[in-house]
Design an enzyme around this catalytic site. Structure first.
Site, PDB file in Angstrom:
ATOM      1  N   GLU A  19       0.917  -1.292  -0.090  1.00  0.00           N
ATOM      2  CA  GLU A  19      -0.044   0.082  -0.054  1.00  0.00           C
ATOM      3  C   GLU A  19       0.854   1.152   0.071  1.00  0.00           C
ATOM      4  O   GLU A  19       1.792   1.334   0.792  1.00  0.00           O
ATOM      5  CB  GLU A  19      -0.897   0.091   1.255  1.00  0.00           C
ATOM      6  CG  GLU A  19      -1.897   1.057   1.035  1.00  0.00           C
ATOM      7  CD  GLU A  19      -2.840   1.089   2.287  1.00  0.00           C
ATOM      8  OE1 GLU A  19      -3.913   1.516   2.073  1.00  0.00           O
ATOM      9  OE2 GLU A  19      -2.459   0.883   3.516  1.00  0.00           O
ATOM     10  N   ALA A  27       2.076  -0.414  10.754  1.00  0.00           N
ATOM     11  CA  ALA A  27       1.689  -1.883  10.425  1.00  0.00           C
ATOM     12  C   ALA A  27       0.812  -1.633   9.294  1.00  0.00           C
ATOM     13  O   ALA A  27       0.716  -0.675   8.704  1.00  0.00           O
ATOM     14  CB  ALA A  27       0.675  -2.311  11.434  1.00  0.00           C
ATOM     15  N   MET A  28       0.543  -2.958   8.442  1.00  0.00           N
ATOM     16  CA  MET A  28      -0.162  -3.166   7.349  1.00  0.00           C
ATOM     17  C   MET A  28      -1.306  -4.107   7.388  1.00  0.00           C
ATOM     18  O   MET A  28      -0.847  -5.142   7.679  1.00  0.00           O
ATOM     19  CB  MET A  28       0.649  -3.122   6.137  1.00  0.00           C
ATOM     20  CG  MET A  28      -0.027  -3.364   4.715  1.00  0.00           C
ATOM     21  SD  MET A  28      -0.685  -1.684   4.367  1.00  0.00           S
ATOM     22  CE  MET A  28      -2.122  -2.732   3.357  1.00  0.00           C
ATOM     23  N   GLU A  29      -2.387  -3.450   6.839  1.00  0.00           N
ATOM     24  CA  GLU A  29      -3.549  -4.599   7.194  1.00  0.00           C
ATOM     25  C   GLU A  29      -3.890  -5.505   6.072  1.00  0.00           C
ATOM     26  O   GLU A  29      -5.069  -5.860   5.607  1.00  0.00           O
ATOM     27  CB  GLU A  29      -4.881  -3.606   6.928  1.00  0.00           C
ATOM     28  CG  GLU A  29      -5.278  -3.051   5.934  1.00  0.00           C
ATOM     29  CD  GLU A  29      -4.657  -1.447   5.764  1.00  0.00           C
ATOM     30  OE1 GLU A  29      -5.065  -0.791   4.899  1.00  0.00           O
ATOM     31  OE2 GLU A  29      -3.739  -1.200   6.420  1.00  0.00           O
ATOM     32  N   HIS A  39      -6.510  -1.050  15.176  1.00  0.00           N
ATOM     33  CA  HIS A  39      -6.599  -0.435  13.970  1.00  0.00           C
ATOM     34  C   HIS A  39      -6.414  -1.252  12.683  1.00  0.00           C
ATOM     35  O   HIS A  39      -7.510  -1.281  11.925  1.00  0.00           O
ATOM     36  CB  HIS A  39      -5.575   0.804  13.960  1.00  0.00           C
ATOM     37  CG  HIS A  39      -5.380   1.649  12.519  1.00  0.00           C
ATOM     38  ND1 HIS A  39      -6.102   2.924  12.415  1.00  0.00           N
ATOM     39  CD2 HIS A  39      -5.012   1.507  11.215  1.00  0.00           C
ATOM     40  CE1 HIS A  39      -6.168   3.442  11.557  1.00  0.00           C
ATOM     41  NE2 HIS A  39      -5.435   2.317  10.746  1.00  0.00           N
ATOM     42  N   GLU A  40      -5.584  -1.988  12.695  1.00  0.00           N
ATOM     43  CA  GLU A  40      -5.473  -2.942  11.484  1.00  0.00           C
ATOM     44  C   GLU A  40      -6.490  -3.969  11.530  1.00  0.00           C
ATOM     45  O   GLU A  40      -7.078  -4.176  10.362  1.00  0.00           O
ATOM     46  CB  GLU A  40      -4.161  -3.643  11.715  1.00  0.00           C
ATOM     47  CG  GLU A  40      -2.880  -2.672  11.659  1.00  0.00           C
ATOM     48  CD  GLU A  40      -2.758  -1.703  10.700  1.00  0.00           C
ATOM     49  OE1 GLU A  40      -3.153  -1.951   9.648  1.00  0.00           O
ATOM     50  OE2 GLU A  40      -2.398  -0.553  10.877  1.00  0.00           O
ATOM     51  N   HIS A  97      -9.924  -2.503   9.586  1.00  0.00           N
ATOM     52  CA  HIS A  97      -9.489  -2.530   8.031  1.00  0.00           C
ATOM     53  C   HIS A  97      -9.969  -4.051   7.658  1.00  0.00           C
ATOM     54  O   HIS A  97     -10.415  -3.772   6.568  1.00  0.00           O
ATOM     55  CB  HIS A  97      -7.962  -2.368   7.836  1.00  0.00           C
ATOM     56  CG  HIS A  97      -7.600  -1.050   8.011  1.00  0.00           C
ATOM     57  ND1 HIS A  97      -8.390   0.138   7.371  1.00  0.00           N
ATOM     58  CD2 HIS A  97      -6.435  -0.385   8.442  1.00  0.00           C
ATOM     59  CE1 HIS A  97      -7.605   1.173   7.437  1.00  0.00           C
ATOM     60  NE2 HIS A  97      -6.417   1.038   8.081  1.00  0.00           N
ATOM     61  N   ARG A 105       7.042   9.483   1.730  1.00  0.00           N
ATOM     62  CA  ARG A 105       6.394  10.738   2.567  1.00  0.00           C
ATOM     63  C   ARG A 105       7.057  10.995   3.991  1.00  0.00           C
ATOM     64  O   ARG A 105       6.932  12.187   4.392  1.00  0.00           O
ATOM     65  CB  ARG A 105       4.995  10.422   2.898  1.00  0.00           C
ATOM     66  CG  ARG A 105       4.533   9.139   3.854  1.00  0.00           C
ATOM     67  CD  ARG A 105       2.991   9.118   3.838  1.00  0.00           C
ATOM     68  NE  ARG A 105       2.564   8.237   4.729  1.00  0.00           N
ATOM     69  CZ  ARG A 105       2.576   6.617   4.194  1.00  0.00           C
ATOM     70  NH1 ARG A 105       2.659   6.520   3.309  1.00  0.00           N
ATOM     71  NH2 ARG A 105       2.105   5.703   5.319  1.00  0.00           N
TER      72      ARG A 105
END
Length: 1006
Positions: free
Chosen positions: A262, A403-405, A438-439, A442, A937
């Site tokens: 992502e 983190a990444m979902e 949070h993840e 998602h 970013r």
């Protein structure tokens, strides 16, 4: 389309340098035997190439073409350097180093001429004509059959895939995304097994498109299979498919392969239709070494494993339809702990696994506990099943974000997943719980229902950032997460949104830099704050029903902002939520509601845009269809009525009047600060609130006390309220005992210290601030207890006391710091470490002490403890030591690429280091760009983190000159605007407020 699984036994004898593979059985799923044979041969070629590379050092890459733009020797795991902009889609004939043998074409014609390397530009040059970055809509992928061989020994990967496409409009071109990949073979097959010749292959470097020109037109309504062979590098990057590593107990370095896609990085791992709306099913096969305890993980459960001598092919079950950015591949030696998830009959029960390096598997127990509790709560909350057969979490040594979902395989930075009571503080513990929550949110918001395009990213991130508080609260209600939202999320975004450096929550984005850039505070924090406001005015029951309806309506597809609000309006409420929320989503900023008492029982409310810089009211603003007016859900309580009262203040109303049944002593608007607006009162009304705070603080909730402090100082900063009124609101603090209000107060006290640091008012301010913080510091002591919020309050108070220069605090911290250095194995309590490490180094640090702590930092294996030590090292007061720290941090043997910007930010937060970091970044900007890329970013966000405390015209001009010298900002474009606005605000603050603050301080009896 794949109909059935065919087993093709191919007996081949391969004379290899190190060993012989005699028989390989490949599980392939295709609708043509010829295609099966071709795939089997290509997989053999891939394995052979990997074996040759592993077993001999004499294998050379092809000599036809120039080397890859990526330098494999670069000492970083950050995103790779990219080439100069290419503005044409002419065929690219340069090939990256490839280890795969040439594919054998035993089936339909396969294009294998000059391999195509899809190298990226440094940034998207400003074109004269508008560029359309979106893929053509003529084709739609429905399924990916993906075979991938990440070679952990060489750092290269090879792969092949068959993408099943539906043709919606007749076309003679196939356009998809590909970046930094060497395309080794291409073929197209129709459903009747006939082939379509690929007459030309080219790459559009600006749009990151792989363009396949066909010799004939594909008719609308048919399905075709696109077969691609490809290869790439995992080295020197931290997105896409990349290599990560860690040091084992025997001091050897273990290399793993992992991925992070992502928002637009899947195209770096395999050619694909890399847009969120183009969902498809995936059948993934990963190849891993037999030796070294390696295994493979992906989104789905393992369907089959086939041993191929030195390698194992692992095929995973077919996935549900999902966007490309949600796919995940890991080849590692991680071990795991498992727990069964009880779905209470909402879907099938499933297993949750938590993976980490073998050395750290003992640190996953807390994540296992939290993960189970949160996912069970969400299944009940949404009343929608979790649709996959398993849900794994994995702690990755090198990870660019928190983190990444990925659906079914959520990946984390180690500090966001691993908890050790011996090293992790209460802050670390809460951070881990929040990131997991949070993840997992998602899995529904983002994965099950995805935003149609990145313009509506807030649908993903805003919802998850709000729902995470509910998830953590379900497991730890004593943490009072709803109260914490006010300080942890709301206040920071109110500050940003009050400047001209903000942007609307729905923002048009097109290219990868713009897409990456909007993963920002507005998207996450304003998004979640608006969701919180909606939940409040709807009520929890109606809100939950609307959320469930929305998820059911759009599951496995995509949605836009209007779709969610339309689902609410279907419930037949007395107001139009779509119309109300349009005023909040399409224009930037926030309102300030001004309250004027017009009689004993009547109060007049007006609204205008809140701007923190008073000069900005005269500046040119971006046009808004609502003229920067909002439809505001007004809430209030009074001394005569504690029940929250509600009324709407619509954007087309110039004012509204609140009429009470009887006169009251005080009136407080925006209960719990749940509305996304500030409130300013007439002076007498502020005085009545301040008086009540001093007399009986408990009259107001913790959230209301926090909001009064926050609003008062924000309004004073913007010259809309006398500063003495804001200071008067702090007089009650000697009675304050709660974490959230004290966090607001401590944050403002320390920020004012930095603002006044170089003024003649500083000595007087220090006297005032230390007198204010001393009672809570004395009451809490340095003894850590068991209560979570008490411990968080303790850390807040101790850190603020030391930062403000309270002598008793600095003396104590120096003693504890020295005691620790005498016996480093006896470390302070985890909750106290950051305070002791930082302010101890600040108080007594010298070169000898710094070197000792540096050695502890370098040799530390625990990620959380390493972060605390990194922070402490930045506090030393000798500039030459800080300059050395800056230089050492560049070496990834010391500071991982994922932590580099955090390290520089820590150093810049030290007044002694601020100018050093600013000078270093300006002098080495191109070097930073070469290492990290302008699409990073976090590189862009480094600038406002360094310059946030600048407050002179000279510094502002330095920034403007720097931006003029390096105009290309990539994903840091908006960050530069924010940085300039912050410094302008700082300059105005000193000119408008310093005299009043100084006068107020003179009048204090301290």
């Amino acid at each position: 389309m794949i109909i059935t699984a065919k087993l093709v036994a191919i007996g081949l004898s391969l004379a290899l340098t190190a060993f012989t593979v005699s028989t390989i059985v490949l599980a392939v799923q295709k609708s043509s035997l010829k295609s099966d044979l071709r795939e089997a041969q290509e997989k053999l070629d891939m394995l052979e190439a990997g074996l040759q590379t592993t077993s001999t050092s004499t294998v050379a890459p092809p000599s036809t073409g120039t080397p890859s733009e990526t330098d494999p020797s670069s000492p970083t795991s950050a995103p790779e350097t990219t080439a100069d902009p290419i503005t044409t889609a002419a065929p690219v004939t340069t090939a990256a180093p490839v280890t795969t043998a040439a594919p054998v074409t035993t089936a339909a014609p396969v294009t294998t001429a000059a391999p195509v390397t899809t190298a990226a530009p440094v940034t998207t040059a400003a074109p004269e004509e508008k560029i359309d970055y979106r893929l053509p809509s003529r084709l739609e992928p429905t399924h990916y059959d993906l075979y991938l061989f990440p070679n952990v020994e060489t750092g290269e990967f090879n792969g092949q895939e068959t993408i099943t496409l539906t043709v919606h409009e007749a076309t003679d071109t196939i356009v998809l995304h590909s970046l930094d990949l060497n395309i080794s073979s291409v073929s197209v097959l129709k459903a009747d097994f006939s082939s379509v010749e690929v007459s030309d292959i080219s790459f559009d470097a600006v749009r990151e498109f792989l363009v396949l020109q066909l010799a004939e037109e594909l008719s609308a309504g048919i399905n075709v299979d696109l077969h691609l062979g490809f290869a790439g590098s995992m080295a020197n990057k931290i997105v896409g498919l990349y290599s990560s590593s860690y040091v084992k107990e025997d001091e050897s370095r273990k290399v793993i392969a992992t991925s992070k896609f992502e928002p637009t990085y899947a195209r770096q791992a395999f050619p694909c239709f890399d847009e969120p709306a183009l969902k498809a099913t995936f059948q993934i096969t990963l190849v891993h070494p037999v030796d070294g305890d390696y295994h493979a993980l992906s989104n789905m459960n393992v369907e089959s494993e086939v041993n191929q001598g030195a390698y194992t092919e692992v095929t995973f079950s077919k996935s549900v339809p999902m966007s490309t950015y949600l796919a995940c591949f890991i080849v590692s030696d991680f071990t795991a702990k498992f727990v069964e998830v009880d779905t209470k009959g909402i879907g099938e029960t499933f297993t949750m696994g938590v993976y980490a390096t073998p050395e750290q598997i003992g640190k996953v127990d807390f994540a296992t506990e939290v993960g189970k509790g949160v996912i069970e709560y969400y299944i009940d909350y949404f009343q929608i099943e979790y649709p996959l057969p398993k849900l794994d979490m994995a702690a990755i040594p090198d990870f660019v974000s928190g983190a990444m979902e990925h659906w079914g395989l959520v990946t984390f930075r180690e500090t966001s997943l691993l908890y050790d009571a011996e090293t992790s503080s209460a802050t670390n513990k809460q951070r881990i719980a929040s990131v997991i929550a949070h993840e997992f949110a998602h899995m529904w918001f983002g994965n099950l229902v995805t935003m149609n395009w990145w313009n509506d990213l807030w649908l993903n991130e805003g919802f998850a950032s709000f729902i995470e508080y509910l998830g953590v609260d379900s497991v730890f209600p004593e943490w009072k997460m709803r109260d914490q939202f006010i300080y942890s999320t709301l206040h920071a975004v109110l500050t940003l949104d009050g400047t001209l450096g903000s942007h609307p929550i729905i923002q048009t984005v097109e290219n990868p830099d713009q897409i990456t850039e909007i993963f920002d505070t507005i998207t996450y924090s304003k998004g979640s704050s608006l969701v919180r406001m909606v939940e409040d005015f709807l009520g929890e029951t109606i809100f939950r029903q609307a959320v469930t309806n929305y998820l059911n309506e759009y599951k496995y597809t995509t949605a836009e902002t209007s779709n969610f609000f339309a689902e609410i309006d279907k419930l037949g409420l007395d107001y139009n939520v779509t119309a109300i929320m349009l005023t909040w989503t399409v224009q930037m900023g926030l309102p300030v509601v001004t309250v004027e008492k017009i009689s004993e029982t009547e109060y007049k409310l007006t609204q205008k845009r809140f701007l923190s810089n008073p000069n900005d009211y005269d500046a040119d603003h971006e046009p808004s269809e609502f003229n920067y007016r909002w439809s505001i859900p007004i809430t209030y309580t009074t001394s005569g009525e504690s029940t929250v009262q509600r009324v709407w203040f619509y954007h087309d109303q110039s004012e509204i009047t609140i009429t009470l049944p009887a006169a009251v002593q005080w009136i407080k608007f925006n209960s719990e600060q749940v509305g996304y607006y500030r409130v300013n009162y007439a002076e007498a009304l502020w005085e009545s609130l301040a008086t009540e705070l001093v007399t009986t603080p408990s009259t107001f909730s913790s959230g209301d006390r926090a909001s009064l402090l926050n609003d008062a100082f924000a309004l004073a900063d913007s010259t809309q309220l006398p500063y003495e009124t804001a200071f008067d609101m702090t007089k009650y603090l000697d009675k304050e005992e709660d974490y959230v209000p004290w966090s607001v107060a401590a944050s403002k006290l320390t920020s004012l210290k930095r603002t006044l640091y170089y003024t003649t008012s500083y000595v007087k301010y220090k006297k005032y601030a230390t007198a204010l913080i001393e009672p809570i510091y004395t009451a809490l002591t340095w003894t850590v207890g068991e209560d979570h919020l008490d411990n968080r309050l303790r850390v807040t108070a101790l850190s603020a006391a030391c930062s403000l220069g309270l002598e008793s605090c600095l003396s104590e911290v120096g003693e504890q710091f020295n005691s620790w250095l005498v016996n480093p194995d006896e470390r302070p309590k985890p909750d106290l470490r950051e305070t002791i490490y930082y302010y101890g180094m600040q108080s007594v640090g010298n070169q000898e002490i710094w070197e000792k702590v540096w050695e502890l930092f370098v040799n530390e294996a625990d990620a959380s403890e390493k972060s605390k030590l990194m922070y402490g090292l930045a506090a030393v007061q000798e500039p030459w030591i800080l300059q050395r720290y800056i230089d050492l941090a560049w070496n990834e043997e010391y500071v991982r690429g994922q932590d580099y910007f955090t390290c520089l930010t820590y150093i810049a937060a030290n007044p002694v280091g601020e100018s050093l970091v600013w000078e270093y970044v300006r002098e080495n900007w191109q070097k930073l760009v070469d290492r990290f890329g302008l699409n990073e970013r976090y590189l862009g966000n480094l600038i406002p983190s360094i310059t946030a405390r600048f407050s002179t015209q000279t510094k502002l001009e330095e920034m403007e000159y720097f931006f003029e010298k390096y105009p290309e900002a990539g994903a840091g474009t908006a960050a530069r605007v924010r940085a300039l606005e912050t410094v302008k605000n700082n300059i105005v603050w000193l000119s408008e407020n310093l005299e009043a603050v100084d006068a107020w301080l003179d009048n204090q009896q301290l």
